[in-house]
Each structure stands twice: as structure tokens, then as C-alpha cells.
Design an enzyme around this catalytic site. Structure first.
Site, PDB file in Angstrom:
ATOM      1  N   THR A 211       0.760  -1.239   0.168  1.00  0.00           N
ATOM      2  CA  THR A 211       0.076  -0.011   0.038  1.00  0.00           C
ATOM      3  C   THR A 211       1.034   1.184  -0.048  1.00  0.00           C
ATOM      4  O   THR A 211       2.113   1.104  -0.295  1.00  0.00           O
ATOM      5  CB  THR A 211      -0.967  -0.057   1.135  1.00  0.00           C
ATOM      6  OG1 THR A 211      -1.843   1.062   1.108  1.00  0.00           O
ATOM      7  CG2 THR A 211      -0.189   0.186   2.448  1.00  0.00           C
ATOM      8  N   ASN A 212       0.323   2.455   0.364  1.00  0.00           N
ATOM      9  CA  ASN A 212       1.233   3.694   0.278  1.00  0.00           C
ATOM     10  C   ASN A 212       0.520   4.685   1.278  1.00  0.00           C
ATOM     11  O   ASN A 212      -0.379   4.316   2.036  1.00  0.00           O
ATOM     12  CB  ASN A 212       0.960   4.191  -1.183  1.00  0.00           C
ATOM     13  CG  ASN A 212      -0.328   4.718  -1.560  1.00  0.00           C
ATOM     14  OD1 ASN A 212      -0.910   5.494  -0.941  1.00  0.00           O
ATOM     15  ND2 ASN A 212      -0.845   4.092  -2.473  1.00  0.00           N
ATOM     16  N   ARG A 213       1.214   5.720   1.386  1.00  0.00           N
ATOM     17  CA  ARG A 213       0.879   6.411   2.645  1.00  0.00           C
ATOM     18  C   ARG A 213      -0.193   7.592   2.553  1.00  0.00           C
ATOM     19  O   ARG A 213      -0.647   8.394   3.106  1.00  0.00           O
ATOM     20  CB  ARG A 213       2.267   7.595   2.896  1.00  0.00           C
ATOM     21  CG  ARG A 213       3.409   6.856   3.359  1.00  0.00           C
ATOM     22  CD  ARG A 213       4.316   7.822   3.804  1.00  0.00           C
ATOM     23  NE  ARG A 213       5.702   7.059   4.033  1.00  0.00           N
ATOM     24  CZ  ARG A 213       6.051   6.367   5.204  1.00  0.00           C
ATOM     25  NH1 ARG A 213       5.200   6.243   6.200  1.00  0.00           N
ATOM     26  NH2 ARG A 213       7.488   5.854   5.308  1.00  0.00           N
ATOM     27  N   SER A 214      -1.140   7.447   1.554  1.00  0.00           N
ATOM     28  CA  SER A 214      -2.036   8.511   1.039  1.00  0.00           C
ATOM     29  C   SER A 214      -3.109   8.399   2.282  1.00  0.00           C
ATOM     30  O   SER A 214      -3.613   7.169   2.762  1.00  0.00           O
ATOM     31  CB  SER A 214      -2.980   8.169  -0.083  1.00  0.00           C
ATOM     32  OG  SER A 214      -3.933   8.806  -0.218  1.00  0.00           O
TER      33      SER A 214
END
Ligand code: CTP
Length: 407
Positions: A211-214
Site C-alpha cells: 500500500t502507500n501513505r495516502s
């Protein structure tokens, strides 16, 4: 100014902030638009503005002393709230917000709000530190939960000379909020807007994801601003820790493929698509059925990834003529240059460019320093709260859809 105020009884509660002077002109405009405006001042508001000034522009003497009301047959301290079609408290000081949040009833603005039958709106104005203080934020959240419309303050130069969030919302923002609260249609009435938000999460096995930090804050703010402008909003959201704004339809997704399917399903009938989600460009080539065991790697574990579909391209290919498509470009470095390339390459109407290395624009922050990049050129904005970036974006979409300008 605004159609919905014509013939309506509006109580304008003015409290003790230097921004009180701005309400003289606002009261004049409301009156000119056909509203019956009753101004109610707190004691400290009268230190900043003369009641007579309000009387001159509205034709009605303002009230401030709850023990000096002429019409006390019907309990003067609540009569105005009961009779009002809407109550707007602007500017609302930290003190007034605290009073309203806790139900205090020791001045005429507070009793009017307590007795109000119609919508209540508050427009805070104060120094940045007071606005951002935990106490004020809790009070505002409490008021919002109760259904009171909070018209957020804007960023800019404050009375102290400091620059920050806390300046009273613009007359246009006050008017638009009042209009909406009174059942006015809003600039995006009858329009459908699809917004994506948050990260995607691509499963490696039943317990792990890529996943990512959004944080999703930007997309949620856009959904809220579009709703406030009267649009019917579908929010396609990755996993985030945010509450879905009331009145917004939310489709929850995890993977990029699910996001694509949800957006394409919502696309027919959409007037604008805003792709604020941080979509994974790659996903694991396979998802293990059972949990991947540490031993499998033997000190090193290679993941094979395959490319995800580009959702923006799919949307541009499938849209009906006239549907606006907005992309976001988060970049470490020259975000505007990258956004210009993306605009041309993907055939978008607008790209919101954001350098995530600049101070205040990092992932997860509440502020962004963006540029709006379109065929008409690029417009850099100062560091602004995400909510305000969202409002500017929705304003541009409204203007473009109404045919009064381009994105
Ligand atoms: N986007 C998309 N589909 C993807 C990836 C991204 O629709 N598979 C959208 C995002 O929602 C965002 C924009 O495309 O609006 C981001 O553009 P992109 O060029 O993919 O940006 P990056 O992923 O940051 O580009 P790169 O990895 O090439 O730096």
C-alpha cells in the site's frame, strides 16, 4: 447575490472579532437580495462595530441586550431564533463557539442559536493558534456533529499581521453556505461527481498488503466540497481512517482493479471525475492463498509484480463528451512539469500538481501547496488547507460545467 434568501428571515449573529466590520457590507447585500435581516450583536461585538451601522443597512435596529427587548410577550430572548429561517453567526469567536458547543445561554446570540428552529451556520474567525487549538477544534467538531454548518475560515493575513488559517470565510463562501442551508440549489445542483480517494492495498497473502501513505484527506475534502456545491457525489475510497461525509455515497475498494471497476460503474451520467486516489501502479503477480512463511524466503524474498491498469486512461477512453476528468500528480521535484506531461499524455482536463517534498505538502498533512495545470496554463496556489484546495477545485469544476470558463 443569492436567490434562496429572498423573503427569508435571517438572524445574523455578530460576535467580538475584528472581522465584525465585514458583516456590515454582508448585511447590506443580504438585505438587497430581499432577506429580512435581524442583526444580533454580542456585547464585545459592539466594541468593534456600531449597532447603528447595521441599522442603517438593514433598516432594523440590531439587538444585543436580552433584557432590553421590546417584544417580550413571546420571551424576547428566544423569539428571534424561533422566527428565523436561518441563523448565521459570523464572525464566530472561539468564545462563542465554546458557548454554543456547551449550550450556554448568557447572551442573545447564544439564546437565539439555542432556540433556532431552522438551520444554524457558524463562520469562525480568530488567530491561527486559537483556531487550531484542541479546545476550539473539539467545539467545532461537536457543533458539526449536531448538524450546525461550520463555514471554515480561510488562510491569509490576519489582523495580527500573521499569515495563517483563521480569517473569516469570504462573503461568497458565506452566501453560498446560506443559500445551500435555505434549500438553494448550489452551483453543482443536478450534477454528478465521482471522486476517488485514499490508497489502494494490493494483497500479498491473506494478512499482508502493498500500500502507500495516502491519507485520503484530499479526496474526502473534494467529495465534501462537491456535496456542499449541490452535486450528487460518489466517493470511491481505499482503506482510510476518515468518516464518510454525510450525504455522500461511498463505495469501498481495496485494489486498483476494484477501484477501476467501481469508477467505470459510476461513470455513466458523471459530469466530473476527480481521481485523487493514490493508485498502486503494480500489484503482486499472485496472491498466496495461505500466509507466506518466513522460511520461504530463506533470507531473501523476491516479489514479482505486474502492472495495474491506468484508471485515468480507462476513464478518459470511456467518458461521454463533456465529462471533465481531473488527475492528481504527486511528485518529488518538478510537479508542474510532470503534470503538464500527464495532462497531454492522458488527455485530461486538469491536473492538480503537488510537490510532496515541499514543507506542508507531505503525505498525510492537512495542507498542500498545489498548482492547477490545464490547457489554459498553470496556476500556483499558496500553501492552503486541503479543504480550501478542494473548494477551489470544485469552484473551477462548477465554472467549467456551467460553460462560463475553462478548467
Ligand atoms: N492513477 C490511475 N491509475 C493508476 C495509477 C494512477 O488512474 N494505475 C491516477 C491517480 O489517481 C492520479 C494520477 O493517476 O490521479 C497519478 O498519475 P501517475 O502518472 O500514475 O502518477 P504516478 O503514479 O505518481 O506516476 P509515476 O509512478 O510514473 O511517477
Amino acid at each position: 447575490m443569492i436567490a434562496a434568501v429572498r423573503g427569508k428571515r435571517i438572524v445574523l449573529g455578530v460576535t467580538g472579532s475584528i472581522a465584525a466590520y465585514k458583516m456590515i457590507d454582508f448585511a447590506r447585500k443580504l438585505t438587497q437580495a430581499g432577506a429580512q435581516v435581524q442583526v444580533v450583536l454580542t456585547e464585545s461585538a459592539t466594541r468593534f462595530v456600531q449597532p447603528l451601522a447595521f441599522q442603517a443597512v438593514t433598516g432594523v435596529p440590531p439587538a444585543s441586550d436580552m433584557f432590553a427587548l421590546e417584544d417580550d410577550r413571546v420571551a424576547g430572548h428566544v423569539a428571534m431564533g424561533r422566527a428565523a429561517d436561518a441563523v448565521l453567526v459570523a464572525p464566530a469567536t472561539a468564545q462563542t463557539l465554546a458557548k454554543l458547543a456547551h449550550g450556554f445561554a448568557d447572551d442573545l446570540v447564544a439564546t437565539t442559536v439555542l432556540a433556532a428552529r431552522g438551520p444554524v451556520l457558524v463562520a469562525p474567525a480568530m488567530e491561527t493558534r486559537m483556531w487550531l487549538s484542541a479546545a476550539t477544534q473539539e467545539n467545532v467538531a461537536r457543533l458539526a456533529q449536531r448538524g450546525i454548518v461550520v463555514i471554515p475560515p480561510e488562510s491569509g493575513e490576519l489582523a495580527s499581521g500573521e499569515i495563517g488559517e483563521g480569517r473569516l470565510a469570504s462573503p461568497d463562501a458565506l452566501a453560498a453556505a446560506l443559500d445551500r442551508a435555505l434549500g438553494g440549489p448550489g452551483p453543482l445542483a443536478g450534477r454528478r461527481v465521482v471522486v476517488t480517494a485514499g490508497p489502494t492495498a494490493e494483497p500479498l497473502d491473506p494478512v499482508r498488503v502493498l500500500t502507500n501513505r495516502s491519507s485520503g484527506k484530499m479526496g474526502y475534502a473534494v467529495a465534501e466540497a462537491a456535496r456542499d456545491a449541490g452535486a450528487e457525489v460518489t466517493l470511491v475510497s481505499g482503506p482510510v481512517a476518515l468518516a464518510v461525509p454525510a450525504g455522500v455515497a461511498c463505495v469501498r475498494i481495496e485494489t486498483a482493479l476494484q477501484l477501476r471497476d467501481a469508477v467505470l460503474a459510476a461513470l455513466p451520467g458523471a459530469d466530473a471525475v476527480v481521481m485523487a486516489a493514490a493508485v498502486a501502479d503494480y500489484r503482486p503477480a499472485e496472491t498466496a492463498e495461505g500466509k507466506i512463511k518466513k522460511e520461504r524466503g530463506g533470507g531473501e524474498l523476491a516479489l514479482r509484480l505486474v502492472e495495474n491498469p491506468d484508471v485515468l486512461r480507462a476513464v478518459v477512453a470511456a467518458r461521454k463528451p463533456g465529462t471533465l476528468v481531473v488527475g492528481f500528480k504527486a511528485e518529488t521535484g518538478d510537479a508542474v512539469g510532470a503534470a503538464e506531461r500527464m495532462l497531454r499524455d492522458k488527455g485530461l482536463d486538469l491536473v492538480v500538481a503537488n510537490d510532496v517534498t515541499s514543507a506542508g505538502s507531505e503525505f498525510g498533512s492537512d495542507t498542500d501547496e498545489v498548482a492547477f495545470v490545464s490547457a489554459a496554463g498553470s496556476e500556483r496556489q499558496p500553501l492552503l488547507p486541503k479543504r480550501e484546495v478542494a473548494r477551489l477545485l470544485v469552484g473551477r469544476i462548477s465554472v467549467a460545467l456551467s460553460g462560463r470558463g475553462t478548467l
